[in-house]
Design a protein around this motif. Sequence first.
Motif, PDB file in Angstrom:
ATOM      1  N   UNK A 435     -29.057  62.417   6.257  1.00 25.34           N
ATOM      2  CA  UNK A 435     -29.732  63.710   6.218  1.00 25.34           C
ATOM      3  C   UNK A 435     -28.972  64.682   5.331  1.00 25.34           C
ATOM      4  N   UNK A 436     -29.720  65.590   4.685  1.00 24.77           N
ATOM      5  CA  UNK A 436     -29.099  66.674   3.913  1.00 24.77           C
ATOM      6  C   UNK A 436     -29.230  67.967   4.733  1.00 24.77           C
ATOM      7  N   UNK A 437     -28.117  68.574   5.151  1.00 20.60           N
ATOM      8  CA  UNK A 437     -28.105  69.754   6.027  1.00 20.60           C
ATOM      9  C   UNK A 437     -28.086  71.029   5.206  1.00 20.60           C
ATOM     10  N   UNK A 438     -28.825  72.036   5.745  1.00 27.94           N
ATOM     11  CA  UNK A 438     -28.725  73.360   5.128  1.00 27.94           C
ATOM     12  C   UNK A 438     -27.455  74.025   5.609  1.00 27.94           C
ATOM     13  N   UNK A 439     -26.968  75.081   4.954  1.00 23.78           N
ATOM     14  CA  UNK A 439     -25.677  75.691   5.340  1.00 23.78           C
ATOM     15  C   UNK A 439     -25.655  76.196   6.770  1.00 23.78           C
ATOM     16  N   UNK A 461     -12.647  63.572  12.341  1.00 24.73           N
ATOM     17  CA  UNK A 461     -13.547  62.600  11.732  1.00 24.73           C
ATOM     18  C   UNK A 461     -14.972  63.138  11.633  1.00 24.73           C
ATOM     19  N   UNK A 462     -15.479  63.794  12.734  1.00 26.81           N
ATOM     20  CA  UNK A 462     -16.860  64.299  12.719  1.00 26.81           C
ATOM     21  C   UNK A 462     -17.003  65.461  11.746  1.00 26.81           C
ATOM     22  N   UNK A 463     -16.014  66.368  11.722  1.00 25.81           N
ATOM     23  CA  UNK A 463     -16.088  67.494  10.782  1.00 25.81           C
ATOM     24  C   UNK A 463     -16.074  66.979   9.348  1.00 25.81           C
ATOM     25  N   UNK A 464     -15.267  65.905   9.090  1.00 29.33           N
ATOM     26  CA  UNK A 464     -15.264  65.326   7.747  1.00 29.33           C
ATOM     27  C   UNK A 464     -16.625  64.784   7.362  1.00 29.33           C
ATOM     28  N   UNK A 465     -17.343  64.182   8.334  1.00 23.52           N
ATOM     29  CA  UNK A 465     -18.692  63.686   8.043  1.00 23.52           C
ATOM     30  C   UNK A 465     -19.664  64.846   7.801  1.00 23.52           C
ATOM     31  N   UNK A 466     -19.518  65.938   8.586  1.00 26.22           N
ATOM     32  CA  UNK A 466     -20.421  67.072   8.429  1.00 26.22           C
ATOM     33  C   UNK A 466     -20.205  67.800   7.114  1.00 26.22           C
ATOM     34  N   UNK A 467     -19.051  67.709   6.526  1.00 24.27           N
ATOM     35  CA  UNK A 467     -18.773  68.401   5.276  1.00 24.27           C
ATOM     36  C   UNK A 467     -19.282  67.627   4.063  1.00 24.27           C
ATOM     37  N   UNK A 468     -19.759  66.381   4.268  1.00 24.34           N
ATOM     38  CA  UNK A 468     -20.298  65.616   3.158  1.00 24.34           C
ATOM     39  C   UNK A 468     -21.683  66.138   2.787  1.00 24.34           C
ATOM     40  N   UNK A 469     -22.159  65.761   1.577  1.00 22.56           N
ATOM     41  CA  UNK A 469     -23.491  66.186   1.139  1.00 22.56           C
ATOM     42  C   UNK A 469     -24.574  65.588   2.021  1.00 22.56           C
ATOM     43  N   UNK A 470     -24.394  64.318   2.410  1.00 21.58           N
ATOM     44  CA  UNK A 470     -25.344  63.660   3.298  1.00 21.58           C
ATOM     45  C   UNK A 470     -24.614  63.207   4.546  1.00 21.58           C
ATOM     46  N   UNK A 471     -25.240  63.465   5.704  1.00 20.26           N
ATOM     47  CA  UNK A 471     -24.620  63.175   6.993  1.00 20.26           C
ATOM     48  C   UNK A 471     -25.490  62.142   7.703  1.00 20.26           C
ATOM     49  N   UNK A 472     -24.872  61.159   8.384  1.00 17.14           N
ATOM     50  CA  UNK A 472     -25.681  60.197   9.130  1.00 17.14           C
ATOM     51  C   UNK A 472     -26.578  60.891  10.141  1.00 17.14           C
ATOM     52  N   UNK A 474     -27.857  59.726  12.932  1.00 15.96           N
ATOM     53  CA  UNK A 474     -27.511  59.526  14.335  1.00 15.96           C
ATOM     54  C   UNK A 474     -26.417  60.483  14.786  1.00 15.96           C
ATOM     55  N   UNK A 475     -25.485  60.840  13.889  1.00 19.47           N
ATOM     56  CA  UNK A 475     -24.441  61.809  14.254  1.00 19.47           C
ATOM     57  C   UNK A 475     -25.049  63.183  14.493  1.00 19.47           C
ATOM     58  N   UNK A 476     -25.951  63.594  13.625  1.00 18.13           N
ATOM     59  CA  UNK A 476     -26.584  64.913  13.776  1.00 18.13           C
ATOM     60  C   UNK A 476     -27.419  64.960  15.045  1.00 18.13           C
ATOM     61  N   UNK A 477     -28.196  63.918  15.291  1.00  8.40           N
ATOM     62  CA  UNK A 477     -29.044  63.902  16.477  1.00  8.40           C
ATOM     63  C   UNK A 477     -28.205  63.922  17.747  1.00  8.40           C
ATOM     64  N   UNK A 478     -27.082  63.197  17.767  1.00  4.20           N
ATOM     65  CA  UNK A 478     -26.225  63.166  18.955  1.00  4.20           C
ATOM     66  C   UNK A 478     -25.626  64.550  19.229  1.00  4.20           C
TER      67      UNK A 478
END
Length: 485
Positions: A435-439, A461-472, A474-478
């Motif tokens: 997913x691509x997240x808005x700010x 680890x999770x903050x590192x994933x959230x700072x990427x352009x695209x985030x998994x 399943x992580x966002x939904x969880x």
Amino acid sequence: MQFLRRSLVGVFLLAVTLSLFAWAGNTVRLAVQERLNAEPRSFPQRERILSVNVVTVTPRMIEPELTAFGELNSTNTFALRALTGGTVLEVSPNFVDGGRVEMGELLVRIDPRDAQSDRDRLVADLRDAEAEVRDADRALILERDELAAAQAQANLRTQALTRQQDLADRGVGTAAAIETVELALSAANQAVLSRRQSEASAQARLDQAATQLDRARLNLADANRALADTEITAPFGGTMSDVNIAQGLRVTANEQLGELIDKDNLEVSFRLSTAQYARLTGDDGGLMSAPVTVELEAQGLTLTASGQITRESASVGEGQTGRLLFARLDDASGLRAGDFVTIRVTEPALRGVALVPATAIAADDTALVLDAENRLSEVAVELLRRQGNDVIIRAPELDGRLIVAERSPLLGAGIAVQPIDPDAAAVVPEPPEMLTLDPERRARLVAYVEGSRMPPPVKSRIIGQLEQDEVPADVVNDLEARMGT
């Protein structure tokens, strides 16, 4: 008064402490009674399912292999021995351990002087025997001529006697004349007999001379052979071994000087059990010319050669069992006589059999087969051969079915299992949805993670994933499910 006040305070504190202990004990007693009187908790029972490795039974044609151990030997070995005694005058440079010699090559020369002298003497004896034969032949001819002359003289005397008898019949001759002629005829006959005896003696002399000539020729042939035996040549091309000779040494007759081995013609001898031997016999009971493969392993390098069985030993051997077989090798490059090798014999092909792991078959020759509901059942199989870590079985009812590859005490008939096929292709997992997240959404999720009770490594680890352009996804939904949004 002060003493009394302090005493009352102490008694009050003691009473309060005892009261607290009594209250705590009563609380514990009530809790224990409540736990003991409570109904036991019941958990739902679930059948235990074990994961097992399985293999598919696929009948096909298999050529079993017998494994045995044997020793290589040369089919052409020659012990070089001194045929005559004497001093070694010359030794070939190749007459050493490991030396390569060619057919007809001179290897050893022994001092030939004694043998040459004997030969020369026998040559002279041969000339004497030949001269004696010639003399005896001439003497026989003369004796025959003398016999012919004596016989002619006797014939003349016979004619004279006949003439005198005719004269006497006519009345002209006298008795004295007849008697004189008869005496002369008797003397002539005696001379003929004497010449016959001389002829017989001459013939005997000739026969003896011929015998002596033959004997002289035989002796000369022996001398020539003894002279030739002073030179030892290679009867065939090969490699020398066990050489025990040097120039200047004195050797005796029949002393072994070395051994010549033809390393290019090798055979292997190996022993099989009686049951294994029976598998290599044909319908007529004769031994089959089964193909064999010879292997010699040395520090990671394997030398191989192929061949076929040629013969078997006529007897079992004292203190031995089974059968001793011999196989001739076609090309044994790198192998040498005396090597201890591994032999693999290819048996006649078996049809309608399957190759499965040896761990799949129990000691009572049964296998565990899976049904449509992945439950196990025991099926009897016919165990034919063992091939290393595998076995060859015949079980027509298992055609195409799955059996347990590794038996264990936990497995038995009626148990449900989860089959795992080691030969199945690995399943490649699908890539996760991104997913691509808005700010604003990204900031809200980061703030939630930072304010949560997650361990610091998990937060990083999770903050590192959230700072990427695209985030998994399943992580966002969880995270959003935990935030209640």
